[in-house]
Enzyme design. Structure first.
Site, PDB file in Angstrom:
ATOM      1  N   ARG A   1      15.727  -3.230  -0.795  1.00 20.19           N
ATOM      2  CA  ARG A   1      15.425  -4.388  -0.116  1.00 20.19           C
ATOM      3  C   ARG A   1      17.023  -5.108   0.630  1.00 20.19           C
ATOM      4  O   ARG A   1      16.775  -5.923   1.642  1.00 20.19           O
ATOM      5  CB  ARG A   1      15.049  -5.439  -0.819  1.00 20.19           C
TER       6      ARG A   1
ATOM      7  N   PHE B   1       7.595   5.676   6.805  1.00 20.73           N
ATOM      8  CA  PHE B   1       7.605   4.595   5.858  1.00 20.73           C
ATOM      9  C   PHE B   1       9.146   4.353   6.002  1.00 20.73           C
ATOM     10  O   PHE B   1      10.228   5.012   5.732  1.00 20.73           O
ATOM     11  CB  PHE B   1       7.420   5.194   4.301  1.00 20.73           C
TER      12      PHE B   1
ATOM     13  N   ASP C   1       1.327  -3.200   9.456  1.00 19.01           N
ATOM     14  CA  ASP C   1       1.242  -1.757   9.498  1.00 19.01           C
ATOM     15  C   ASP C   1      -0.537  -1.570   9.693  1.00 19.01           C
ATOM     16  O   ASP C   1      -0.838  -1.742  10.852  1.00 19.01           O
ATOM     17  CB  ASP C   1       1.250  -1.234   7.900  1.00 19.01           C
TER      18      ASP C   1
ATOM     19  N   GLU D   1       6.650 -12.696   9.085  1.00 23.57           N
ATOM     20  CA  GLU D   1       6.105 -11.315   8.271  1.00 23.57           C
ATOM     21  C   GLU D   1       7.359 -10.101   8.628  1.00 23.57           C
ATOM     22  O   GLU D   1       7.974 -10.117   9.681  1.00 23.57           O
ATOM     23  CB  GLU D   1       4.965 -10.568   8.712  1.00 23.57           C
TER      24      GLU D   1
ATOM     25  N   LYS E   1       7.538 -10.464  -0.937  1.00 22.27           N
ATOM     26  CA  LYS E   1       8.942 -10.633  -0.882  1.00 22.27           C
ATOM     27  C   LYS E   1       9.664 -10.201   0.431  1.00 22.27           C
ATOM     28  O   LYS E   1      10.726 -10.382   0.703  1.00 22.27           O
ATOM     29  CB  LYS E   1       9.608  -9.819  -2.087  1.00 22.27           C
TER      30      LYS E   1
ATOM     31  N   ASP F   1      11.005  -2.656   0.951  1.00 19.70           N
ATOM     32  CA  ASP F   1      11.254  -1.954  -0.376  1.00 19.70           C
ATOM     33  C   ASP F   1      10.536  -0.659  -0.283  1.00 19.70           C
ATOM     34  O   ASP F   1       9.446  -0.480   0.269  1.00 19.70           O
ATOM     35  CB  ASP F   1      10.853  -2.830  -1.510  1.00 19.70           C
TER      36      ASP F   1
ATOM     37  N   LYS G   1       3.760  -1.368  13.295  1.00 19.08           N
ATOM     38  CA  LYS G   1       3.407   0.045  13.320  1.00 19.08           C
ATOM     39  C   LYS G   1       2.383   0.188  14.391  1.00 19.08           C
ATOM     40  O   LYS G   1       1.600  -0.672  14.657  1.00 19.08           O
ATOM     41  CB  LYS G   1       3.206   0.400  11.997  1.00 19.08           C
TER      42      LYS G   1
HETATM   43  P1  IMP Z   1      -0.607  -3.860   5.997  1.00 21.61           P
HETATM   44  O1  IMP Z   1      -1.393  -4.674   5.428  1.00 21.61           O
HETATM   45  O2  IMP Z   1      -0.969  -2.333   6.154  1.00 21.61           O
HETATM   46  O3  IMP Z   1      -0.342  -4.306   7.547  1.00 21.61           O
HETATM   47  O4  IMP Z   1       0.805  -3.898   5.227  1.00 21.61           O
HETATM   48  C1  IMP Z   1       1.594  -4.970   5.130  1.00 21.61           C
HETATM   49  C2  IMP Z   1       2.579  -4.931   4.136  1.00 21.61           C
HETATM   50  O5  IMP Z   1       2.759  -3.399   3.726  1.00 21.61           O
HETATM   51  C3  IMP Z   1       3.836  -5.395   4.722  1.00 21.61           C
HETATM   52  O6  IMP Z   1       4.029  -6.726   4.456  1.00 21.61           O
HETATM   53  C4  IMP Z   1       4.786  -4.741   3.656  1.00 21.61           C
HETATM   54  O7  IMP Z   1       4.834  -5.209   2.467  1.00 21.61           O
HETATM   55  C5  IMP Z   1       4.043  -3.193   3.206  1.00 21.61           C
HETATM   56  N1  IMP Z   1       4.616  -2.173   4.156  1.00 21.61           N
HETATM   57  C6  IMP Z   1       3.868  -1.727   5.205  1.00 21.61           C
HETATM   58  N2  IMP Z   1       4.585  -0.661   5.924  1.00 21.61           N
HETATM   59  C7  IMP Z   1       5.862  -0.682   5.179  1.00 21.61           C
HETATM   60  C8  IMP Z   1       6.963   0.179   5.197  1.00 21.61           C
HETATM   61  O8  IMP Z   1       6.906   1.123   6.150  1.00 21.61           O
HETATM   62  N3  IMP Z   1       7.820   0.041   4.343  1.00 21.61           N
HETATM   63  C9  IMP Z   1       7.869  -0.796   3.333  1.00 21.61           C
HETATM   64  N4  IMP Z   1       6.729  -1.755   3.256  1.00 21.61           N
HETATM   65  C10 IMP Z   1       5.689  -1.709   4.172  1.00 21.61           C
HETATM   66 MG    MG Z   2       5.196  -8.179   3.577  1.00 20.97          MG
END
Ligand code: IMP
Ligand code: MG
Length: 187
Positions: free
Chosen positions: A173, A160, A111, A107, A51, A167, A139
């Protein structure tokens, strides 16, 4: 909702509503410039990742001065905690066939990059003409990724963050800015 409406829950604002709008404008001008001059008859297909990407998708799509189509995927990689589970699961798939299409994944944040690299590989296997990525936030770890993020908005510290679609346990959000969540909220 403004940062002042949830002031006690935030450590600090990273990017204001105005800064976000300006950066979205920059991204749109670059996306428009990269449109093939001759065109291939089909508009660019924006694929939003639910979302979190809802806000960036809505603003990006409206700011773009080219025709686009929009479709959505829902994948899960985060529960209600602040750490990636490493498990990617399709909760809602696209309605659109990708055969020969130019696809731009939209996106909110990258992260670990787990979600993104999985998604790119998944969409590439469906026979599109191209798959590129646009992410509003990145990040530090994401910068070491094998997956190329063609359009990226802001590089942020490894904290975070919430707001503008992002969220914590489904909250924040609707915050207009992007802010670091105060640790007392999740500890
Ligand atoms: P990744 O797979 O570790 O790159 O995470 C991606 C997803 O994690 C993003 O699309 C977000 O939904 C969530 N996410 C990662 N970091 C944060 C943050 O700092 N705040 C909120 N959601 C996050
Ligand atoms: Mg996402």
């Amino acid at each position: 909702m403004q940062p002042s409406d949830v002031e006690g829950d935030l450590s600090r604002v990273l990017h204001t509503e105005t800064e976000i709008a300006d950066r979205i404008g920059d991204l749109c001008r670059r996306i428009e410039a990269d449109e093939p001059a001759d065109g291939d008859g089909r508009p660019l297909l924006l694929v939003g990742v639910l979302k979190g990407a809802v806000m960036v998708m809505a603003d990006l799509a409206r700011e773009l001065r080219i025709p686009v189509e929009m479709d959505w995927m829902a994948v899960s990689s985060y529960g209600s905690s602040t750490r990636s589970s490493g498990v990617v699961r399709i909760l809602k798939d696209l309605d659109t066939e990708l055969d020969g299409r130019r696809v731009l994944i939209v996106e909110d944040i990258i992260d670990s990059g787990l979600t993104l690299s999985w998604l790119v590989a998944n969409l590439r296997s469906r026979g599109p003409a191209s798959v590129e990525v646009c992410a509003l936030l990145r990040k530090p770890e994401a910068q070491r990724l094998a997956v190329d993020v063609k359009y990226s908005g802001f590089d942020i510290p490894n904290e975070f963050v919430v707001g503008y679609g992002l969220d914590y346990a489904e909250r924040y959000r609707n915050l207009r800015a992007i802010a670091v969540l105060a640790p007392h909220v999740y500890t």
